[in-house]
Design an enzyme around this catalytic site. Structure first.
Site, PDB file in Angstrom:
ATOM      1  N   HIS A   1       0.855  -1.192   0.000  1.00  0.00           N
ATOM      2  CA  HIS A   1       0.000   0.000   0.000  1.00  0.00           C
ATOM      3  C   HIS A   1       0.881   1.230   0.000  1.00  0.00           C
ATOM      4  CE1 HIS A   1      -3.155   2.851   1.122  1.00  0.00           C
ATOM      5  NE2 HIS A   1      -4.006   1.917   0.742  1.00  0.00           N
TER       6      HIS A   1
ATOM      7  N   ASP B   1      -8.045  -5.024  -0.374  1.00  0.00           N
ATOM      8  CA  ASP B   1      -8.513  -5.863  -1.487  1.00  0.00           C
ATOM      9  C   ASP B   1      -8.188  -7.341  -1.315  1.00  0.00           C
ATOM     10  OD1 ASP B   1      -7.564  -3.043  -3.226  1.00  0.00           O
ATOM     11  OD2 ASP B   1      -9.616  -3.807  -3.241  1.00  0.00           O
TER      12      ASP B   1
HETATM   13  C1  SDX Z   1      -6.088   0.286  -3.098  1.00  0.00           C
HETATM   14  O1  SDX Z   1      -4.207   4.709  -2.020  1.00  0.00           O
HETATM   15  C2  SDX Z   1      -5.212   4.117  -1.470  1.00  0.00           C
HETATM   16  O2  SDX Z   1      -5.684   4.514  -0.417  1.00  0.00           O
HETATM   17  C3  SDX Z   1      -5.790   2.967  -2.249  1.00  0.00           C
HETATM   18  C4  SDX Z   1      -6.846   2.130  -1.548  1.00  0.00           C
HETATM   19  C5  SDX Z   1      -8.111   2.918  -1.313  1.00  0.00           C
HETATM   20  O3  SDX Z   1      -8.854   2.589  -0.375  1.00  0.00           O
HETATM   21  O4  SDX Z   1      -8.412   3.831  -2.132  1.00  0.00           O
HETATM   22  O5  SDX Z   1      -6.374   1.666  -0.310  1.00  0.00           O
HETATM   23  C6  SDX Z   1      -7.248   0.923  -2.400  1.00  0.00           C
HETATM   24  O6  SDX Z   1      -5.805   0.665  -4.202  1.00  0.00           O
HETATM   25  C7  SDX Z   1      -5.252  -0.731  -2.354  1.00  0.00           C
HETATM   26  C8  SDX Z   1      -4.030  -1.239  -3.204  1.00  0.00           C
HETATM   27  C9  SDX Z   1      -4.528  -2.308  -4.161  1.00  0.00           C
HETATM   28  N1  SDX Z   1      -3.452  -2.683  -5.104  1.00  0.00           N
HETATM   29  C10 SDX Z   1      -2.850  -3.895  -5.034  1.00  0.00           C
HETATM   30  O7  SDX Z   1      -3.072  -4.735  -4.170  1.00  0.00           O
HETATM   31  C11 SDX Z   1      -1.855  -4.144  -6.167  1.00  0.00           C
HETATM   32  C12 SDX Z   1      -0.577  -4.766  -5.590  1.00  0.00           C
HETATM   33  N2  SDX Z   1       0.124  -3.716  -4.810  1.00  0.00           N
HETATM   34  C13 SDX Z   1       1.144  -2.955  -5.497  1.00  0.00           C
HETATM   35  O8  SDX Z   1       1.022  -2.787  -6.860  1.00  0.00           O
HETATM   36  C14 SDX Z   1       1.667  -1.776  -4.697  1.00  0.00           C
HETATM   37  O9  SDX Z   1       1.908  -2.210  -3.435  1.00  0.00           O
HETATM   38  C15 SDX Z   1       0.817  -0.511  -4.642  1.00  0.00           C
HETATM   39  C16 SDX Z   1       0.465  -0.028  -6.009  1.00  0.00           C
HETATM   40  C17 SDX Z   1      -0.417  -0.738  -3.841  1.00  0.00           C
HETATM   41  C18 SDX Z   1       1.656   0.574  -3.941  1.00  0.00           C
HETATM   42  O10 SDX Z   1       2.722   0.866  -4.779  1.00  0.00           O
HETATM   43  P1  SDX Z   1       3.849   1.955  -4.365  1.00  0.00           P
HETATM   44  O11 SDX Z   1       3.518   2.645  -3.112  1.00  0.00           O
HETATM   45  O12 SDX Z   1       4.114   2.794  -5.580  1.00  0.00           O
HETATM   46  O13 SDX Z   1       5.097   1.059  -4.018  1.00  0.00           O
HETATM   47  P2  SDX Z   1       6.131   0.504  -5.075  1.00  0.00           P
HETATM   48  O14 SDX Z   1       5.400  -0.014  -6.272  1.00  0.00           O
HETATM   49  O15 SDX Z   1       7.183   1.553  -5.260  1.00  0.00           O
HETATM   50  O16 SDX Z   1       6.753  -0.773  -4.297  1.00  0.00           O
HETATM   51  C19 SDX Z   1       7.807  -0.621  -3.334  1.00  0.00           C
HETATM   52  C20 SDX Z   1       8.576  -1.953  -3.376  1.00  0.00           C
HETATM   53  C21 SDX Z   1       9.034  -2.333  -4.794  1.00  0.00           C
HETATM   54  O17 SDX Z   1      10.163  -3.151  -4.654  1.00  0.00           O
HETATM   55  P3  SDX Z   1      11.674  -2.456  -4.774  1.00  0.00           P
HETATM   56  O18 SDX Z   1      11.690  -1.718  -6.132  1.00  0.00           O
HETATM   57  O19 SDX Z   1      11.769  -1.512  -3.586  1.00  0.00           O
HETATM   58  O20 SDX Z   1      12.639  -3.628  -4.730  1.00  0.00           O
HETATM   59  O21 SDX Z   1       7.703  -3.022  -2.958  1.00  0.00           O
HETATM   60  C22 SDX Z   1       7.528  -3.936  -4.047  1.00  0.00           C
HETATM   61  C23 SDX Z   1       7.917  -3.190  -5.307  1.00  0.00           C
HETATM   62  O22 SDX Z   1       8.350  -4.115  -6.315  1.00  0.00           O
HETATM   63  N3  SDX Z   1       6.103  -4.299  -4.063  1.00  0.00           N
HETATM   64  C24 SDX Z   1       5.629  -5.535  -4.292  1.00  0.00           C
HETATM   65  C25 SDX Z   1       4.217  -5.435  -4.149  1.00  0.00           C
HETATM   66  N4  SDX Z   1       3.885  -4.160  -3.852  1.00  0.00           N
HETATM   67  C26 SDX Z   1       5.057  -3.471  -3.803  1.00  0.00           C
HETATM   68  N5  SDX Z   1       6.248  -6.724  -4.594  1.00  0.00           N
HETATM   69  C27 SDX Z   1       5.429  -7.801  -4.765  1.00  0.00           C
HETATM   70  N6  SDX Z   1       4.061  -7.774  -4.643  1.00  0.00           N
HETATM   71  C28 SDX Z   1       3.437  -6.616  -4.344  1.00  0.00           C
HETATM   72  N7  SDX Z   1       2.097  -6.581  -4.218  1.00  0.00           N
END
Ligand code: SDX
Length: 427
Positions: A306, A363
Site C-alpha cells: 500500500h 482488497d
Molecule cells: C487500493 O491509495 C489508497 O488509499 C488505495 C486504496 C483505497 O482505499 O483507495 O487503499 C485501495 O488501491 C489498495 C491497493 C490495491 N493494489 C494492489 O493490491 C496491487 C498490488 N500492490 C502494489 O502494486 C503496490 O503495493 C501498490 C500499487 C499498492 C503501492 O505501490 P507503491 O507505493 O508505488 O510502491 P512501489 O510499487 O514503489 O513498491 C515498493 C517496493 C518495490 O520493490 P523495490 O523496487 O523496492 O525492490 O515493494 C515492491 C515493489 O516491487 N512491491 C511488491 C508489491 N507491492 C510493492 N512486490 C510484490 N508484490 C506486491 N504486491
C-alpha cells in the site's frame, strides 16, 4: 509564531511556513516556492506531496489508523450502517434519526433513471467490463440531469448528492444485468439502501426479492470499509476533474475509470483471479511467493502492499474476520480462503515483504466475501465503487465549497532543445 523550514540554494536562503494538521502532521507550505526561487519540486506519484487540507478522513499508515470525520473505522463498521456513514462523510456529522430518514427519503425520490439510459446500456457488448460501462453511464447521466452541472448553492449541491446516491446503484446493477441478459430492474424503494442494491442486482423478474439479513450485513460492512480513503488515486482524480468546475457526475465518472486499474480498485478482482490460478496450479503458494519477489517476473502478490499503510491495513483486519464469519454463516467452504491465509502467513514471515512493509490491503480478502455473497468476480470493483461513492462525493463537495484552484501540476522538460524545421523533401 508558526514554525518555518529554510531552503538554501546557491547561497540564497528562503523560509517557508510549516503547517500542522489536527493530528500533528506537518507540511512545508511551498505555495510561494516558484515565485520566490524559480524552482519547482518533482515528486512522481506524489509520494511526498499533499494536494489539499481536508477534514474528511484521517489515516496513519505507520500505526494502521483510519477514521472518518474523527470516528474509528472499527466503530463505524461495527455500530453504524452504510447510509449513516455516507451522511457522516458528506455532511460532517453523524445524522439524527430524523436527518437520516430525510436523507434516505430524498434519495428514494431518485430511485429511477431516464428510460433512454437502457438504450445506452444495450449498446454495449455483453462481454464489456462493468467498470467501463459504469463510467460511461455515470457520465451519460449528466445529459439526462443537466441541472447538476452548475452547482451554485448548498441546495444545488444537496440535490446533486441525493440524485447520484439514488441513481448510481441502478447504473451499477444494470451493468451486471446487461452481462447476464436479465431485464433492467428498478428495485424496491421500500427496502433499505443496501438491501435495494442487492435487489437491483439479483431480483428475478417474476419473484419478490428475498432478503438474507446475513448477506445484507456483510455487504453493508464492506461498503462502509470502502467508503473513503483520503487522497487515493481515484479520489484525487475526482478532485482534479471537479477543480475545472466540471459537474459532479462527470467527475465521478473519471473516478470510476481511475478505480478500475488493477493497482487500485481493480486489485480485488485481480486477487481472486490470482488465488484461483494458484488453486488451479495445485495450490503451490511457495512458487508464487518466489515469483512475487523475482524482479525479472512481472507477477505481483495482488492485495499486498500500500502506498500509505506500512503496517496492517485496518480494513483488511476487519474484512479477514468478516470473511471467516460470512463463510461460516452461509455454510460455504471456499478453498481460495485457505490459499489466501497461507500466502499471508508466508509473506508476514518473509524478509522481502517485511523489509518493504508489504501487508495485506483492503482488497486481499474482500473478493472472498463478494464471491460468497454470489457477486461475480467482474463486479467486484463495481462494488468498490458503490462503497467509495460517498467518499468521492464528500471530497468533491469539500473541494468545491472551499473554492480550491484548478489543479494544474508543473513538470521538468527533458525533451529536445529548440531546433529548426526540416522540410519533408529534405528528411
Ligand atoms: C487500493 O491509495 C489508497 O488509499 C488505495 C486504496 C483505497 O482505499 O483507495 O487503499 C485501495 O488501491 C489498495 C491497493 C490495491 N493494489 C494492489 O493490491 C496491487 C498490488 N500492490 C502494489 O502494486 C503496490 O503495493 C501498490 C500499487 C499498492 C503501492 O505501490 P507503491 O507505493 O508505488 O510502491 P512501489 O510499487 O514503489 O513498491 C515498493 C517496493 C518495490 O520493490 P523495490 O523496487 O523496492 O525492490 O515493494 C515492491 C515493489 O516491487 N512491491 C511488491 C508489491 N507491492 C510493492 N512486490 C510484490 N508484490 C506486491 N504486491
Amino acid at each position: 509564531m508558526s514554525d518555518t523550514a529554510t531552503l538554501e540554494y546557491k547561497g540564497k536562503k528562503i523560509e517557508f511556513p510549516v503547517i500542522e494538521g489536527t493530528e500533528n502532521e506537518l507540511a512545508i507550505d511551498i505555495k510561494a516556492l516558484r515565485a520566490s526561487t524559480g524552482i519547482i519540486t518533482l515528486d512522481p506519484g506524489y509520494k511526498n506531496t499533499g494536494s489539499c487540507e481536508s477534514a474528511i478522513t484521517y489515516l496513519d499508515g505507520e500505526k494502521g489508523i483510519l477514521r472518518y470525520r474523527g470516528y474509528k473505522i472499527e466503530d463505524l463498521a461495527e455500530k453504524a450502517d452504510f447510509l449513516e456513514v455516507a451522511y457522516l462523510l458528506i455532511f460532517g456529522e453523524l445524522p439524527t434519526k430524523a436527518q437520516l430518514d430525510k436523507f434516505h427519503n430524498d434519495i428514494r425520490e431518485h430511485l429511477e433513471v431516464d428510460e433512454d439510459i437502457k438504450k445506452i446500456v444495450d449498446s454495449f457488448p455483453r462481454t464489456a467490463h462493468p467498470m467501463g460501462v459504469l463510467s460511461s453511464l455515470t457520465s451519460a447521466l449528466t445529459a439526462f440531469n443537466p441541472s447538476v452541472v452548475n452547482i451554485n448553492s448548498e441546495e444545488d449541491m444537496y440535490n446533486a448528492v441525493v440524485k447520484i446516491m439514488g441513481k448510481f446503484p441502478i447504473l451499477a446493477a444494470w451493468t451486471l444485468r446487461r452481462r447476464n441478459s436479465k431485464p433492467y430492474d428498478y428495485g424496491d424503494s421500500e427496502l433499505g439502501y443496501v438491501e435495494n442494491i442487492l435487489c437491483l442486482m439479483f431480483k428475478k423478474p417474476n419473484e419478490k426479492y428475498k432478503i438474507n439479513p446475513k448477506v445484507v450485513d456483510a455487504l453493508d460492512k464492506l461498503l462502509i470499509l470502502h467508503a473513503d480513503h483520503e487522497q487515493n488515486c481515484s479520489t484525487s482524480t475526482v478532485r482534479i476533474v471537479g477543480s475545472s468546475h466540471a459537474g459532479l457526475f462527470a467527475s465521478l465518472s473519471a473516478g470510476v475509470s481511475a478505480l478500475w486499474g488493477p493497482l487500485h480498485g481493480g486489485a480485488n478482482q485481480a486477487v481472486i483471479e490470482m488465488l484461483e490460478s494458484i488453486r488451479q496450479d495445485g495450490g503451490d503458494t511457495a512458487k508464487y511467493m518466489k515469483k512475487a519477489k523475482d524482479k525479472e517476473d512481472p507477477f505481483r502478490l495482488m492485495g499486498f502492499g500500500h502506498r500509505v499503510y506500512k503496517n496492517f491495513d485496518p480494513r483488511a483486519k476487519i474484512i479477514k474476520k468478516s470473511a471467516d464469519e460470512v463463510l461460516a454463516d452461509l455454510g460455504i467452504n471456499d478453498p481460495v480462503l485457505t490459499i489466501a491465509k497461507s500466502l499471508e502467513k508466508q509473506a508476514l514471515e518473509d524478509d522481502y515483504f517485511v523489509k518493504r512493509k508489504l501487508y495485506p490491503n483492503v482488497d486481499f480478502y474482500s473478493g472472498i466475501i463478494y464471491r460468497a455473497l454470489g457477486i461475480p468476480t467482474e463486479m467486484f470493483t463495481v462494488m468498490f465503487a458503490l462503497g467509495r461513492l460517498p467518499g468521492w462525493i464528500a471530497q468533491w463537495r469539500e473541494m468545491r465549497l472551499k473554492q480550491e484552484p484548478i489543479g494544474r501540476p508543473r513538470q521538468i522538460y527533458v525533451g529536445e532543445n529548440q531546433r529548426e524545421f526540416v522540410s519533408l523533401d529534405k528528411r
